[in-house]
Design a protein around this motif. Structure first.
Motif, PDB file in Angstrom:
ATOM      1  N   ALA A  17      28.657 -28.139   5.160  1.00 25.01           N
ATOM      2  CA  ALA A  17      28.514 -26.684   5.074  1.00 25.01           C
ATOM      3  C   ALA A  17      28.841 -26.185   3.672  1.00 25.01           C
ATOM      4  CB  ALA A  17      29.411 -26.002   6.111  1.00 25.01           C
ATOM      5  N   ALA A  21      26.316 -24.225   1.262  1.00 23.84           N
ATOM      6  CA  ALA A  21      26.703 -22.882   0.823  1.00 23.84           C
ATOM      7  C   ALA A  21      26.672 -22.758  -0.695  1.00 23.84           C
ATOM      8  CB  ALA A  21      28.096 -22.536   1.362  1.00 23.84           C
ATOM      9  N   ASP A  24      23.023 -22.535  -1.654  1.00 26.54           N
ATOM     10  CA  ASP A  24      22.553 -21.186  -1.287  1.00 26.54           C
ATOM     11  C   ASP A  24      23.035 -20.140  -2.277  1.00 26.54           C
ATOM     12  OD1 ASP A  24      20.917 -21.532   0.922  1.00 26.54           O
ATOM     13  OD2 ASP A  24      22.541 -21.247   2.370  1.00 26.54           O
ATOM     14  N   SER A  25      24.283 -20.259  -2.721  1.00 28.95           N
ATOM     15  CA  SER A  25      24.842 -19.255  -3.633  1.00 28.95           C
ATOM     16  C   SER A  25      24.118 -19.239  -4.970  1.00 28.95           C
ATOM     17  CB  SER A  25      26.343 -19.480  -3.841  1.00 28.95           C
ATOM     18  OG  SER A  25      26.590 -20.612  -4.640  1.00 28.95           O
ATOM     19  N   ALA A  40      30.753 -16.299  -3.057  1.00 35.09           N
ATOM     20  CA  ALA A  40      29.530 -16.412  -2.261  1.00 35.09           C
ATOM     21  C   ALA A  40      29.694 -17.435  -1.139  1.00 35.09           C
ATOM     22  CB  ALA A  40      28.349 -16.789  -3.154  1.00 35.09           C
ATOM     23  N   VAL A  41      30.366 -18.537  -1.423  1.00 32.23           N
ATOM     24  CA  VAL A  41      30.602 -19.560  -0.395  1.00 32.23           C
ATOM     25  C   VAL A  41      31.503 -18.987   0.696  1.00 32.23           C
ATOM     26  CG1 VAL A  41      31.719 -21.793   0.046  1.00 32.23           C
ATOM     27  CG2 VAL A  41      30.169 -21.533  -1.904  1.00 32.23           C
ATOM     28  N   ARG A  42      32.529 -18.260   0.303  1.00 35.14           N
ATOM     29  CA  ARG A  42      33.437 -17.658   1.294  1.00 35.14           C
ATOM     30  C   ARG A  42      32.704 -16.655   2.178  1.00 35.14           C
ATOM     31  NH1 ARG A  42      38.613 -16.955  -2.757  1.00 35.14           N
ATOM     32  NH2 ARG A  42      39.371 -19.093  -2.510  1.00 35.14           N
ATOM     33  N   GLU A  43      31.784 -15.890   1.592  1.00 38.33           N
ATOM     34  CA  GLU A  43      30.997 -14.941   2.390  1.00 38.33           C
ATOM     35  C   GLU A  43      30.155 -15.682   3.425  1.00 38.33           C
ATOM     36  OE1 GLU A  43      28.682 -12.554  -0.305  1.00 38.33           O
ATOM     37  OE2 GLU A  43      30.469 -11.635  -1.193  1.00 38.33           O
ATOM     38  N   ARG A  44      29.657 -16.841   3.053  1.00 37.21           N
ATOM     39  CA  ARG A  44      28.781 -17.608   3.950  1.00 37.21           C
ATOM     40  C   ARG A  44      29.568 -18.392   5.003  1.00 37.21           C
ATOM     41  NH1 ARG A  44      23.893 -19.894   4.848  1.00 37.21           N
ATOM     42  NH2 ARG A  44      23.828 -22.111   5.285  1.00 37.21           N
ATOM     43  N   THR A  45      30.675 -19.019   4.580  1.00 39.85           N
ATOM     44  CA  THR A  45      31.387 -19.933   5.477  1.00 39.85           C
ATOM     45  C   THR A  45      32.661 -19.349   6.075  1.00 39.85           C
ATOM     46  OG1 THR A  45      32.681 -20.934   3.700  1.00 39.85           O
ATOM     47  CG2 THR A  45      30.525 -21.932   4.203  1.00 39.85           C
TER      48      THR A  45
END
Length: 139
Positions: A17, A21, A24-25, A40-45
């Motif tokens: 993940a 992520a 994706d970011s 951005a990773v924190r927003e996704r995961t």
């Protein structure tokens, strides 16, 4: 939309993940620093440590999936590897960064006067200057 699991598997990497992520970011948002990628990773995961993001960036870079740009005197920035051998233009005042086409010709597009027996694979060029906004603000 990218098929990151296939991209990761093709590179010989396990699909996680965090790696998805990170990719994706960077998709459509080049030149991100570690803090922007982490956010951005924190927003996704939901959560991610800065160290985990650093580790994922290092792994993705070492497997040729992302590019690390290291402007002198600034923290590194990351972008997806597109294989197009482009260069960068950076504002000395605000740090704004833009992609610019290869200087001339095919990769590596710049030839060393003496290559000392190296097989040169890439030339990295950074053009430094002032963006239009910063230039107008200068006295």
């Amino acid at each position: 939309m990218h098929d990151w699991p296939t991209t990761l598997k093709d590179a010989g990497l396990r699909v996680t993940a965090g790696r998805v992520a990170v990719l994706d970011s960077l998709d459509g948002r080049p030149h991100l620093g570690v803090s922007d990628v982490t956010e951005a990773v924190r927003e996704r995961t939901g959560s991610a440590s800065v160290q985990a993001v650093y580790d994922n960036l290092a792994t993705l870079h070492s497997h040729g999936l992302i590019r690390r740009v290291e402007p002198a005197g600034q923290p590194p920035r990351y972008e997806l590897e597109t294989g197009d051998n482009h260069h960068h233009l950076i504002c000395r005042s605000c740090g704004q960064m833009h992609d610019v086409e290869c200087a001339v010709g095919e990769a590596p597009c710049i030839s060393a006067v003496d290559d000392h027996g190296f097989r040169i694979q890439e030339a990295e060029v950074i053009y430094w200057g002032l963006c239009a906004n910063c230039h107008e603000r200068k006295p």
